[in-house]
Design a protein around this motif. Structure first.
Motif, PDB file in Angstrom:
ATOM      1  N   ARG A   1       2.999   1.943   0.665  1.00 55.82           N
ATOM      2  CA  ARG A   1       2.189   1.553   1.835  1.00 55.82           C
ATOM      3  C   ARG A   1       2.750   0.299   2.485  1.00 55.82           C
ATOM      4  O   ARG A   1       2.055  -0.700   2.649  1.00 55.82           O
ATOM      5  CB  ARG A   1       0.733   1.300   1.412  1.00 55.82           C
ATOM      6  CG  ARG A   1       0.015   2.558   0.959  1.00 55.82           C
ATOM      7  CD  ARG A   1      -1.469   2.304   0.707  1.00 55.82           C
ATOM      8  NE  ARG A   1      -2.117   3.504   0.210  1.00 55.82           N
ATOM      9  CZ  ARG A   1      -3.168   4.092   0.791  1.00 55.82           C
ATOM     10  NH1 ARG A   1      -3.736   3.567   1.848  1.00 55.82           N
ATOM     11  NH2 ARG A   1      -3.672   5.196   0.281  1.00 55.82           N
TER      12      ARG A   1
ATOM     13  N   ARG B   1       6.631   2.672   6.094  1.00 60.60           N
ATOM     14  CA  ARG B   1       6.851   3.680   5.046  1.00 60.60           C
ATOM     15  C   ARG B   1       5.670   3.745   4.086  1.00 60.60           C
ATOM     16  O   ARG B   1       5.259   2.723   3.531  1.00 60.60           O
ATOM     17  CB  ARG B   1       8.119   3.364   4.249  1.00 60.60           C
ATOM     18  CG  ARG B   1       9.405   3.551   5.060  1.00 60.60           C
ATOM     19  CD  ARG B   1      10.609   3.203   4.217  1.00 60.60           C
ATOM     20  NE  ARG B   1      10.445   1.894   3.589  1.00 60.60           N
ATOM     21  CZ  ARG B   1      10.921   1.581   2.386  1.00 60.60           C
ATOM     22  NH1 ARG B   1      11.596   2.460   1.695  1.00 60.60           N
ATOM     23  NH2 ARG B   1      10.729   0.371   1.887  1.00 60.60           N
ATOM     24  N   PHE B   2       5.120   4.941   3.905  1.00 62.71           N
ATOM     25  CA  PHE B   2       4.008   5.120   2.976  1.00 62.71           C
ATOM     26  C   PHE B   2       4.511   5.199   1.539  1.00 62.71           C
ATOM     27  O   PHE B   2       3.914   4.655   0.623  1.00 62.71           O
ATOM     28  CB  PHE B   2       3.231   6.386   3.331  1.00 62.71           C
ATOM     29  CG  PHE B   2       2.035   6.601   2.453  1.00 62.71           C
ATOM     30  CD1 PHE B   2       0.861   5.891   2.680  1.00 62.71           C
ATOM     31  CD2 PHE B   2       2.078   7.498   1.396  1.00 62.71           C
ATOM     32  CE1 PHE B   2      -0.253   6.071   1.863  1.00 62.71           C
ATOM     33  CE2 PHE B   2       0.969   7.685   0.579  1.00 62.71           C
ATOM     34  CZ  PHE B   2      -0.191   6.970   0.808  1.00 62.71           C
ATOM     35  N   ILE B   3       5.613   5.920   1.369  1.00 58.48           N
ATOM     36  CA  ILE B   3       6.215   6.044   0.034  1.00 58.48           C
ATOM     37  C   ILE B   3       7.655   5.538   0.070  1.00 58.48           C
ATOM     38  O   ILE B   3       8.282   5.481   1.117  1.00 58.48           O
ATOM     39  CB  ILE B   3       6.253   7.503  -0.465  1.00 58.48           C
ATOM     40  CG1 ILE B   3       6.809   8.413   0.648  1.00 58.48           C
ATOM     41  CG2 ILE B   3       4.903   7.966  -0.957  1.00 58.48           C
ATOM     42  CD1 ILE B   3       7.327   9.719   0.158  1.00 58.48           C
TER      43      ILE B   3
END
Lengths: 412, 457
Positions: free
Chosen positions: A197, A203-205
């Motif tokens: 996060r 970027r979430f992952i």
């Protein structure tokens, strides 16, 4: 396979699977109990075996007795006393709810006890099983396991129609071993800290912490990664039955692929032989996590030993001919405690007991046997961990195989 | 004006899953995996007396340009397992799971849904979806074997086979009479035999008839085939058209198709997905909505979305600048894998031309264009405005209700439950208490076409 002598007689005290470590206790639940006529007993609630409340009550009783876990039986056929097809009997419990769903339904209602539903590896997709058990681990906060079993019944194969004929016995177990390998790789396919996060970069992952498993086996291949993050336990517990009667392949599945193996034997001598054979095979394969070996007994317990025997005989008369898969014990809780002590000395670290009649023998285990074992200092008096791996003394959160550079001994 | 009685609205909530509608960077955004999130979301929906909770599915992580796509929320738990666990923390809420018929077998799926229906006392629903996607197939034993043209034919046969399994117990077999030793009244319980193009199976189904008989069946899909599939056997359709004109056209088209299957219009509920943004004033709500769209569609997200059409690396373009003047790469390979939306761009050259014209006419940057073209039906305004819009669309037959998709996990539904639902209740168009216990009760639908074969004997 291996010429190495059996070295396990001097286990380190920290080995949770040694016969001097605390005793572990589980119950196996199916229908109204292990005896085919159990549903006709007082308090059996046979009309309720397809309700959530029935299972919630049984598991609550097991949890009140501080048991390590329950296993829930399952299968993809109508129960039968015959291997040729449904037996057409109308005097026995027929029909069963999906065990993974039942375990999930119970999970929010319990806090400590482990939940191990059965799955049949022969007809299921490892991808689905992996995420289902990972999810069970999430909803139970680290109390999930899975009991793997195979099926070579041709009438079960016809429920799926995938293959013209069932696989041979050895192939079924090899396929099961591949299945377990795939579900474990998928559990590891997300590193623990893959979800980042990171608002700054959007970027979430961190995709470098997600891994393709690229499994290629004889019966199937699976690319990965999983669609669910790594479960709380990292690796939920895998159990299997190591019945010598099922042949070398069954033994190998337990020795090489399981965290818990259930040893089916008729007496203490057979237990010792089975334990030695499985441990040898495990050690020959190289370093691995500790393997629990549990004895299996169907139990009929009463305060008066002859009363238990008489009860079993009365049930037998009602049910007609049947054969129990595991050894049968009738007697008092104290006599059962004696037997467990003797069996444990033969190399077992715990027991999975199947109540002959859930309504009678499950409370007899939790309110009779458990206090007896506690008096002898052999069983816990309070839950000491929140996760199933914790209760079993296993590494509570094993390292992820993909997170470290590849090294020797990452086979299982 | 009219004496027509007011239609009762159906409302459901979609747990925001894997996509760019979830504003994961919001400080109020929680875990999309932790069971507490599901519990909170489901309990809010139940507190608001919603018909059901809806879960989507995806069986392989999306990729773009050969790498796992990392900008959106990624990762979701197993549908059946979550729904079974939610049955323990709710009492009335329907539990709808999307399950793919391509990477499963009828026997297993039927017993999972029948089990869920037992374990929830009649609250299970199945959103039947299909795939022919070899990319997803790489995670399964069968692989991506399914020819594209067999997509609906397999789905149709899968569903009819599952129905045969559900109906293989008629509900009267279990006597459980200890005194006489009669557990089953009928030894034929569960017997089935299906021979078809996709499935050739026989034996005995091993879950007794569940409280709803069959789970409620949902279907999504807007193509002619999809509409026909829904009309033939679904109880509800998860629609795409939620504006008045498109909604009415879709509604009348689908309802009209029911007659040829011997069904009446009230046997299929049309429930489009919709988002909502609330504010103390309509103007504030519109400001909030604009800000949410900016958060959902970052510059990077806009570029990657544009790549779905252009089918080439556009990472060097400025999202706040004009659209690329190069043409899309036309070919069999797509840059983005695992996204249903990519397939809608059948003619990328035409789409690119349209978008350039639109961007030029309205002076839109790449990001602004993507925000404009990916908008879905959104109810924006005060609670009163939103209640009025929803009611109005339903009364005018643009829908039977809506499946709401909040942009926040898990608390995004709370404000709707607290402010809009009471207004709908005041208008007399939404329930204040559940009247029945099963999802079929909530939706007002009975079990379709059940052959109670053994019931008579």
């Amino acid at each position: 396979m291996s010429a190495s002598p059996s070295p396990s007689d001097a286990p380190s005290p920290s080995d949770p699977t040694s016969s001097s470590a605390p005793l572990h206790l589980a119950v196996a639940l199916d229908g109204a109990g292990g005896h085919p006529a159990a549903w006709r007993e007082p308090g059996a609630r046979p009309e309720a075996v397809f309700t959530a409340r029935y299972w919630a009550d049984a598991v609550a009783e097991a949890e009140a007795g501080l048991l390590d876990f329950v296993t829930l039986d399952d299968g993809l056929v109508l129960q039968s006393t015959s291997t040729d097809g449904p037996d057409g009997r109308t005097d026995l419990v027929r029909g069963r709810l999906d065990a993974v769903l039942t375990a999930a339904r119970i999970a929010p209602l319990t806090r400590h006890i482990g939940l191990i539903p059965s799955v049949t590896t022969t007809h299921t997709e490892p991808f689905h099983i992996s995420k289902a058990v990972a999810t069970l681990d999430h909803v139970s906060r680290g109390r999930a396991g899975v009991h793997v079993q195979v099926s070579g019944l041709s009438y079960e194969e016809r429920h799926f129609g995938r293959r013209a004929a069932p696989l041979s016995g050895a192939e079924l177990y090899e396929e099961a071993a591949d299945h377990v390998e795939v579900i474990r790789r998928l559990w590891d396919s997300w590193e623990d800290d893959a979800e980042i996060r990171d608002v700054a970069t959007g970027r979430f992952i961190d995709r470098d912490k997600l891994h393709y498993i690229d499994f290629e086996g004889r019966h199937f291949s699976v690319r990965g990664p999983s669609i669910i993050p790594r479960p709380p336990q990292g690796r939920p517990v895998v159990s299997a039955v190591g019945a010598a009667a099922d042949g070398e392949a069954a033994h190998r599945l337990v020795a090489l692929s399981a965290d818990i193996g259930y040893v089916r034997a008729r007496d203490t001598g057979e237990v010792a032989a089975a334990v030695a054979a499985i441990r040898r095979a495990r050690e020959a394969a190289g370093p691995a996590e500790p393997l629990h070996l549990f004895g299996e007994l169907t139990v009929y317990l009463d305060e008066d030993g002859p009363a238990a025997t008489a009860r079993k005989e009365r049930l037998d008369a009602l049910a007609g001919h049947y054969e129990d898969d595991s050894e049968v014990f009738t007697g008092t809780p104290a006599q059962l405690a004696d037997l467990l002590v003797e069996r444990r000395a033969a190399g077992l670290s715990g027991f999975r007991l199947r109540p002959g009649v859930n309504a009678h023998d499950l409370p007899a285990v939790t309110r009779g046997l458990v206090p007896e074992l506690q008096r002898r200092g052999l069983f816990r008096t309070a839950y000491e961990a929140d996760t199933l791996r914790g209760l079993l003394g296993l590494d509570p959160h094993p390292a992820n195989r993909y997170a470290t550079p590849p090294s020797a001994g990452t086979a299982a | 004006m009219s004496t027509k009685p007011l239609k009762q609205i159906h409302l459901a909530a979609h747990f925001p899953g894997v996509n760019n509608t979830t504003v994961w960077g919001d400080p109020a955004a929680g875990s999309h995996i932790d069971f507490d999130s599901f519990t909170h979301f489901a309990r809010t929906a139940e507190r608001a007396k919603f018909d059901f909770l809806f879960l989507a599915e995806g069986l392989r992580l999306r990729e773009q340009g050969g790498r796992i796509y990392d900008l959106d929320v990624v990762g979701r738990p197993d549908t059946f397992t979550v729904l079974a666990a939610l049955a323990a923390v709710t009492e009335r809420l329907g539990l709808t799971g999307t399950i793919n018929s391509t990477f499963n077998e009828p026997y297993e799926v039927a017993r999972q849904f029948a089990s869920l229906d037992h374990l929830s006392e009649g609250r299970a629903a199945w959103n039947v979806v299909t795939s022919w996607d070899a990319f997803t197939g790489e995670n399964f034993r069968r692989g991506g074997f399914l020819p594209r043209e067999e997509r609906y034919s397999r789905a149709r046969e899968f569903l009819s086979t599952a129905n045969e399994l559900f109906d293989s117990w008629n509900g009267s077999e279990i006597a459980a009479d200890a005194a006489t030793g009669t557990f089953l009244r009928d030894a034929r319980a569960g017997a089935f035999a299906h021979r078809g193009q996709h499935f050739d199976i026989e034996g005995h189904f091993n879950v007794p008839r569940s409280p709803q008989g069959r789970p409620v069946i949902f279907q999504a899909g807007d193509s002619d085939e999809g509409r026909e599939f829904a009309a033939s056997g679904a109880d509800a359709i998860f629609g795409r058209h939620a504006t008045l004109d498109e909604g009415r056209a879709f509604y009348s088209d689908v309802k009209r198709r029911l007659a040829s299957y011997g069904r009446t219009p009230d046997q299929l509920k049309i429930l489009p997905a919709a988002t909502f943004v609330l504010g103390d004033t309509d103007a504030e709500a519109h400001e909030n909505a604009h800000e949410i769209r900016r958060l959902q569609v970052s510059g990077q997200t806009a570029i990657t979305y544009l790549e779905h059409v252009w089918n080439r690396d556009l990472s060097s373009y400025d999202p706040d600048g004009p659209l690329p003047d190069v043409d899309p790469e036309v070919g069999e390979n797509t840059i983005a894998l695992g996204r249903a939306s990519v397939r809608q761009f059948r003619d990328p050259l035409a789409t690119a031309r349209e978008w350039r014209e639109l961007a030029e006419a309205k002076n839109l940057s790449i990001r602004e264009l993507v925000i404009a073209t990916t908008a879905r039906q959104t109810f924006i305004g005060t609670a009163a405005t939103v209640a009025e819009s929803i009611d109005s669309l339903v009364q005018q037959d643009a829908a039977d209700g809506f499946i709401l998709v909040p942009h926040l996990t898990p608390g995004g539904l709370d404000v709707f439950a607290d402010t809009v639902v009471p207004l709908l209740q005041e208008r007399g168009v939404f329930r204040s208490e559940y009247e029945g216990t099963t999802l079929r009760d909530h939706l007002g639908i009975s079990v379709p076409g059940v052959d109670r074969k053994a019931a008579a004997s």
